[in-house]
Motif scaffolding. Structure first.
Motif, PDB file in Angstrom:
ATOM      1  N   ARG A 271      -8.079  -1.944   0.986  1.00 54.54           N
ATOM      2  CA  ARG A 271      -6.768  -1.735   1.601  1.00 54.54           C
ATOM      3  C   ARG A 271      -6.395  -0.264   1.475  1.00 54.54           C
ATOM      4  O   ARG A 271      -6.619   0.350   0.433  1.00 54.54           O
ATOM      5  CB  ARG A 271      -5.740  -2.604   0.883  1.00 54.54           C
ATOM      6  N   VAL A 272      -5.807   0.291   2.531  1.00 47.02           N
ATOM      7  CA  VAL A 272      -5.373   1.678   2.541  1.00 47.02           C
ATOM      8  C   VAL A 272      -3.935   1.717   3.055  1.00 47.02           C
ATOM      9  O   VAL A 272      -3.639   1.181   4.123  1.00 47.02           O
ATOM     10  CB  VAL A 272      -6.271   2.547   3.462  1.00 47.02           C
ATOM     11  N   ARG A 273      -3.067   2.330   2.271  1.00 48.44           N
ATOM     12  CA  ARG A 273      -1.686   2.538   2.709  1.00 48.44           C
ATOM     13  C   ARG A 273      -1.431   4.035   2.672  1.00 48.44           C
ATOM     14  O   ARG A 273      -1.410   4.656   1.608  1.00 48.44           O
ATOM     15  CB  ARG A 273      -0.705   1.789   1.811  1.00 48.44           C
ATOM     16  N   LEU A 274      -1.242   4.622   3.846  1.00 49.09           N
ATOM     17  CA  LEU A 274      -1.105   6.072   3.961  1.00 49.09           C
ATOM     18  C   LEU A 274       0.123   6.604   3.245  1.00 49.09           C
ATOM     19  O   LEU A 274       0.138   7.751   2.806  1.00 49.09           O
ATOM     20  CB  LEU A 274      -1.078   6.473   5.434  1.00 49.09           C
ATOM     21  N   SER A 275       1.156   5.785   3.101  1.00 42.78           N
ATOM     22  CA  SER A 275       2.370   6.254   2.424  1.00 42.78           C
ATOM     23  C   SER A 275       2.139   6.507   0.938  1.00 42.78           C
ATOM     24  O   SER A 275       2.921   7.224   0.315  1.00 42.78           O
ATOM     25  CB  SER A 275       3.514   5.257   2.609  1.00 42.78           C
ATOM     26  N   ASP A 276       1.066   5.969   0.367  1.00 47.25           N
ATOM     27  CA  ASP A 276       0.749   6.251  -1.032  1.00 47.25           C
ATOM     28  C   ASP A 276       0.376   7.719  -1.230  1.00 47.25           C
ATOM     29  O   ASP A 276       0.601   8.284  -2.289  1.00 47.25           O
ATOM     30  CB  ASP A 276      -0.389   5.361  -1.524  1.00 47.25           C
TER      31      ASP A 276
ATOM     32  N   PHE B 176       9.674   1.407  13.589  1.00 46.36           N
ATOM     33  CA  PHE B 176       8.956   0.792  12.481  1.00 46.36           C
ATOM     34  C   PHE B 176       7.610   0.229  12.914  1.00 46.36           C
ATOM     35  O   PHE B 176       6.627   0.292  12.172  1.00 46.36           O
ATOM     36  CB  PHE B 176       9.814  -0.278  11.795  1.00 46.36           C
ATOM     37  N   GLY B 177       7.536  -0.310  14.110  1.00 47.02           N
ATOM     38  CA  GLY B 177       6.263  -0.844  14.604  1.00 47.02           C
ATOM     39  C   GLY B 177       5.212   0.225  14.802  1.00 47.02           C
ATOM     40  O   GLY B 177       4.038   0.040  14.480  1.00 47.02           O
TER      41      GLY B 177
ATOM     42  N   GLY C  63       0.414  -0.359   5.611  1.00 42.96           N
ATOM     43  CA  GLY C  63      -0.983  -0.265   5.191  1.00 42.96           C
ATOM     44  C   GLY C  63      -1.881  -1.114   6.068  1.00 42.96           C
ATOM     45  O   GLY C  63      -1.429  -1.903   6.893  1.00 42.96           O
ATOM     46  N   SER C  64      -3.166  -0.934   5.876  1.00 43.52           N
ATOM     47  CA  SER C  64      -4.173  -1.658   6.638  1.00 43.52           C
ATOM     48  C   SER C  64      -5.188  -2.256   5.684  1.00 43.52           C
ATOM     49  O   SER C  64      -5.509  -1.671   4.657  1.00 43.52           O
ATOM     50  CB  SER C  64      -4.896  -0.722   7.609  1.00 43.52           C
ATOM     51  N   SER C  65      -5.704  -3.417   6.061  1.00 50.09           N
ATOM     52  CA  SER C  65      -6.776  -4.071   5.311  1.00 50.09           C
ATOM     53  C   SER C  65      -8.048  -4.005   6.144  1.00 50.09           C
ATOM     54  O   SER C  65      -8.011  -4.230   7.357  1.00 50.09           O
ATOM     55  CB  SER C  65      -6.428  -5.531   5.044  1.00 50.09           C
ATOM     56  N   PHE C  66      -9.142  -3.716   5.480  1.00 53.41           N
ATOM     57  CA  PHE C  66     -10.424  -3.590   6.152  1.00 53.41           C
ATOM     58  C   PHE C  66     -11.454  -4.467   5.463  1.00 53.41           C
ATOM     59  O   PHE C  66     -11.348  -4.723   4.266  1.00 53.41           O
ATOM     60  CB  PHE C  66     -10.908  -2.134   6.099  1.00 53.41           C
ATOM     61  N   SER C  67     -12.467  -4.874   6.217  1.00 58.62           N
ATOM     62  CA  SER C  67     -13.600  -5.566   5.613  1.00 58.62           C
ATOM     63  C   SER C  67     -14.853  -5.265   6.423  1.00 58.62           C
ATOM     64  O   SER C  67     -14.790  -5.043   7.629  1.00 58.62           O
ATOM     65  CB  SER C  67     -13.365  -7.075   5.531  1.00 58.62           C
TER      66      SER C  67
ATOM     67  N   ARG D 273     -19.771  -8.499  10.849  1.00 54.62           N
ATOM     68  CA  ARG D 273     -18.763  -7.735  11.574  1.00 54.62           C
ATOM     69  C   ARG D 273     -18.008  -6.790  10.663  1.00 54.62           C
ATOM     70  O   ARG D 273     -18.090  -6.883   9.452  1.00 54.62           O
ATOM     71  CB  ARG D 273     -17.784  -8.670  12.271  1.00 54.62           C
ATOM     72  N   ALA D 274     -17.219  -5.949  11.305  1.00 55.90           N
ATOM     73  CA  ALA D 274     -16.244  -5.099  10.617  1.00 55.90           C
ATOM     74  C   ALA D 274     -14.870  -5.487  11.167  1.00 55.90           C
ATOM     75  O   ALA D 274     -14.731  -5.752  12.362  1.00 55.90           O
ATOM     76  CB  ALA D 274     -16.527  -3.631  10.883  1.00 55.90           C
ATOM     77  N   THR D 275     -13.865  -5.533  10.290  1.00 58.40           N
ATOM     78  CA  THR D 275     -12.519  -5.914  10.723  1.00 58.40           C
ATOM     79  C   THR D 275     -11.490  -4.929  10.176  1.00 58.40           C
ATOM     80  O   THR D 275     -11.699  -4.304   9.136  1.00 58.40           O
ATOM     81  CB  THR D 275     -12.142  -7.333  10.251  1.00 58.40           C
ATOM     82  N   ALA D 276     -10.375  -4.841  10.895  1.00 57.55           N
ATOM     83  CA  ALA D 276      -9.229  -4.040  10.471  1.00 57.55           C
ATOM     84  C   ALA D 276      -7.968  -4.813  10.830  1.00 57.55           C
ATOM     85  O   ALA D 276      -7.862  -5.368  11.922  1.00 57.55           O
ATOM     86  CB  ALA D 276      -9.231  -2.685  11.171  1.00 57.55           C
ATOM     87  N   ARG D 277      -7.020  -4.861   9.886  1.00 63.07           N
ATOM     88  CA  ARG D 277      -5.763  -5.570  10.118  1.00 63.07           C
ATOM     89  C   ARG D 277      -4.609  -4.708   9.627  1.00 63.07           C
ATOM     90  O   ARG D 277      -4.612  -4.218   8.506  1.00 63.07           O
ATOM     91  CB  ARG D 277      -5.740  -6.899   9.370  1.00 63.07           C
TER      92      ARG D 277
END
Length: 170
Positions: free
Chosen positions: A20-25, A63-64, A72-76, A81-85
């Motif tokens: 998980r990556v949250r740019l605001s951090d 906000f959207g 933040g975004s979650s990746f796998s 496959r590769a996913t991003a949410r």
């Protein structure tokens, strides 16, 4: 293709990874600016146009559009496959759909387009590197992506890295 003769036993297969990556951090002082601008959009809609619905729409649009920053975004990445949410937005790409893998300083772009072009920004998945997982992500993407029957790693300009001399004139 380079390395086409390798068998699965020659190299240890990485396991599926999730992060998980949250740019605001990285830039927490930008969050109050987003909130102020969203509230300003709400106030403009309500007081200038005298329509609370326009205020709500303006607030939601602010906000959207910045959800990746504050939510933040979650990746796998796994063998299929590769996913991003990010929030309600979900993107997945099977490895057989990947035509190019484009690394840069902040992450890796998986593109379904064979050539670089104006549609690159709108197609594919961008996997952001986390705090301490760059090497692990690169290793997983390149290993899982290697099962594709072509050399997929390319630079940002679309030229293939490590090409085998099939290009003429250079």
């Amino acid at each position: 293709m380079l390395g086409a003769e390798e068998t699965p036993g020659d190299q240890e297969m990485p396991e599926a990874i999730r992060w998980r990556v949250r740019l605001s951090d990285k830039a927490p002082m930008k969050m109050p600016v987003i909130v102020v601008v969203a509230l300003l959009a709400f106030a403009l809609g309500v007081f200038l146009f005298k329509n609370p619905l326009l205020g709500i729409i303006g607030f939601a649009m602010m906000f959207g559009s910045t959800a990746e920053f504050w939510l933040g975004s979650s990746f796998s990445v796994d063998d299929k496959r590769a996913t991003a949410r990010t929030g309600f937005s979900y993107s997945a790409m099977e490895w057989n759909e990947v035509k190019r893998i484009i690394p840069d300083a902040g992450g890796i772009k998986l593109s379904p387009l064979e050539q670089a072009g104006p549609m690159d920004a709108f197609r594919g998945i961008y996997l952001r590197f986390g705090k301490d997982n760059r090497e692990r992500i690169e290793r997983s993407v390149l290993t899982f992506g290697k099962h594709i029957e072509r050399n997929v790693v390319s630079g940002p300009d679309g030229r293939r890295d490590g090409s085998t001399g099939s290009e003429s004139g250079r």
